[in-house]
Design an enzyme around this catalytic site. Structure first.
Site, PDB file in Angstrom:
ATOM      1  CE  LYS A 189      -3.937  -2.335   0.623  1.00 35.24           C
ATOM      2  NZ  LYS A 189      -3.499  -3.750   0.714  1.00 35.24           N
TER       3      LYS A 189
HETATM    4  C1  LIG Z   1      -4.141  -4.856   0.286  1.00 38.45           C
HETATM    5  C2  LIG Z   1      -3.314  -6.062   0.229  1.00 38.45           C
HETATM    6  C3  LIG Z   1      -3.571  -7.073  -0.707  1.00 38.45           C
HETATM    7  C4  LIG Z   1      -4.734  -7.013  -1.663  1.00 38.45           C
HETATM    8  O1  LIG Z   1      -4.597  -5.980  -2.615  1.00 38.45           O
HETATM    9  P1  LIG Z   1      -5.894  -5.421  -3.380  1.00 38.45           P
HETATM   10  O2  LIG Z   1      -5.427  -4.259  -4.147  1.00 38.45           O
HETATM   11  O3  LIG Z   1      -6.876  -5.052  -2.308  1.00 38.45           O
HETATM   12  O4  LIG Z   1      -6.398  -6.529  -4.222  1.00 38.45           O
HETATM   13  C5  LIG Z   1      -2.718  -8.163  -0.738  1.00 38.45           C
HETATM   14  N1  LIG Z   1      -1.686  -8.270   0.124  1.00 38.45           N
HETATM   15  C6  LIG Z   1      -1.427  -7.322   1.047  1.00 38.45           C
HETATM   16  C7  LIG Z   1      -0.292  -7.521   1.976  1.00 38.45           C
HETATM   17  C8  LIG Z   1      -2.222  -6.184   1.123  1.00 38.45           C
HETATM   18  O5  LIG Z   1      -1.948  -5.252   2.042  1.00 38.45           O
END
Ligand SMILES: *Cc1c(COP(=O)(O)O)cnc(C)c1O
Length: 499
Positions: A113
């Site tokens: 993120k």
């Molecule tokens: C948010 C997240 C995901 C999923 O990503 P999306 O964009 O919501 O599909 C997978 N792994 C981790 C560690 C995340 O923080």
């Protein structure tokens, strides 16, 4: 370039306005009116560019109302060695010549993120200056665990902004919760919601649609926006690293230009994998986008059947950032693969809101299946994948990345495809330390240990370094202890803002 709503009932807006609005007035998601394309020369030239240079090149094509200087400032402020612990920002780790891990967790909160949320505040404040926006922006976030902390870090003490984060009180890992409730900053608020992620996300969506509340905010010179992946400013930075990874593989001589790769993405809200989809639309040579789900396998069912049905049990898993039943960003994909048949998208989204289910038509299903492949991993398979990857490659992965590795193995078994593959590695293994410890540490070492001692043992056992944002988390003071019911979320926001 202008941006349109995926539901077709909102005026077109500039990139900066789309970033400020977050969600379109008709409830749709902004998509660019056309998708810029890249040439062979672009990919070849990027071989000698830094990650920052590549990011600028991609952002310039989408943010056409930003000056090159503005884009450069945003990129440099986000992707630097103060915020990231690897100079490559999103480096590849090679497990074998045809299997590469795209490490997206070198930012301050140790999850992918950060790739978007380090730059979104820059894009947003620049957009505000450009459009003459005088209101203070209130960022509302619903998080399944990782977005919340990344948004708090990105927006802390950013002038002209406030941020309020809601997380499912019982639905995040201990590390994730500690990261959020110890967050410092003058403009930050955090609250646990009694419910799961969908409850938190629906609560935030209700507040966004609450006209009385919007009016009340306006009287106080406040305006809401979103840092969830519905915001185009979140999605755009997620296109960059897939293109960058391909440029790296070309540069390393692992690929010839034009050679197709598979990309595997552990998926929840469909934001990360949608970045890969747009990268492909821009010209990235992709064979399959492999959507890896956990036990909440609604996307696997959708891709394999064309039916999206959220009327099913919700499971708490050891990959909590993927515990999601409503994948917001799927709406953008539907808009694209339906040939921007906005009326149709509107219809599906209405059905989803009323009955929790919709079925796409055959041409749309076929187009999705021609590009996407999907399967899922349960918790046992996830633990097994962590152990196997460690045994085979001495490479440590977190639970989410392990879901991707398991699904990729299934894909290879079923298709025999041995093409070069990039796996999105979405979190540091230390962020989900107890599950990772369960996978690789002997029972005798683990027995009776809490999360933080387990992380210590894990570091010792593997020789991996604990990321600095996690190391001393248990020693920081708790600054946020609010909890709220889903129904009270609006009042909680009002209280935080002193309204
Ligand atoms: C948010 C997240 C995901 C999923 O990503 P999306 O964009 O919501 O599909 C997978 N792994 C981790 C560690 C995340 O923080």
């Amino acid at each position: 370039m202008q941006y349109q709503s995926s539901r077709g009932n909102s005026p077109q807006v500039s990139a900066s306005q789309a970033i400020i609005n977050g969600i379109a007035p008709d409830g749709g998601l902004y998509i660019p009116e056309q998708i810029p394309s890249l040439s062979k020369e672009d990919f070849i030239n990027w071989g000698s560019l830094s990650y920052q240079g590549r990011a600028e090149a991609v952002l310039r094509r989408f943010l056409t109302d930003f000056t090159p200087m503005e884009i450069s400032c945003c990129v440099q402020a986000a992707y630097n060695e103060l915020n990231f612990d690897n100079a490559g920002i999103a480096p590849l780790a090679e497990l074998s010549p045809r299997l590469h891990m795209l490490e997206l967790w070198h930012g301050p909160t140790s999850a992918f993120k950060d790739m978007a949320l380090q730059i979104l505040p820059q894009l947003l404040t620049t957009s505000m200056r450009k459009t003459g926006e005088k209101s203070q922006i209130v960022i509302l976030v619903a998080t399944s665990g990782d977005t919340g902390k990344a948004a708090l870090e990105g927006f802390r003490d950013v002038e002209g902004t406030r941020i309020v984060v809601f997380y499912p009180a019982q639905g995040v890992s201990q590390i994730q919760r500690l990261q959020m409730i110890t967050q410092a900053g003058e403009n930050v608020n955090v609250a646990g919601v009694e419910g799961n992620f969908d409850d938190a996300q629906n609560g935030v969506k209700r507040i966004f649609a609450d006209q009385d509340f919007i009016a009340l905010l306006a009287q106080n010179n406040l305006k809401m926006s979103s840092a969830n992946s519905i915001n185009w400013g979140r999605l755009l930075p997620q296109i960059v690293y897939y293109l960058s990874a391909y440029a790296d593989l070309l540069q390393q001589g692992r690929l010839e230009y034009g050679e197709e790769v598979n990309i595997v993405v552990p998926t929840g809200n469909f934001g990360n994998i949608l970045g890969a989809y747009y990268a492909r639309e821009m010209g990235l040579p992709v064979n399959r986008l492999i959507c890896a789900a956990n036990a909440n396998n609604i996307l696997t069912d959708f891709i394999n059947s064309g039916v999206y049905d959220r009327n099913r049990p919700f499971y708490k898993t050891i990959s909590p950032s993927m515990d999601i039943l409503i994948s917001s960003n799927l709406e953008r994909l539907l808009a694209e693969v339906s040939g921007r048949d906005y009326r149709q998208v509107n219809d599906w989204m209405k059905q989803l809101a009323t009955s929790g289910r919709y079925e796409v038509n055959e041409p749309v299903r076929d187009r999705i299946q021609a590009l996407f492949w999907s399967d899922f991993a349960d918790d046992v398979q996830t633990i097994e994948a962590i152990r196997k990857t460690w045994d085979q490659y001495q490479y440590l992965v977190d639970t989410h990345t392990a879901v991707a590795l398991h699904v990729y193995e299934r894909y290879q078994e079923k298709t025999g495809d041995t093409r070069t593959t990039i796996i999105a590695s979405t979190a540091s293994p230390f962020k989900f330390g107890s599950s990772v410890a369960e996978a690789i540490l002997p029972e005798a070492i683990r027995a009776g240990k809490d999360e933080f001692s387990l992380i210590g043992y894990l570091a010792e056992w593997t020789g991996y370094e604990i990321p600095r944002g996690i190391r001393d988390l248990d020693k920081l003071p708790v600054l946020h202890d609010t909890t709220t019911s889903p129904a009270e979320m609006r009042n909680t926001v009002a209280r935080f803002l002193n309204l």
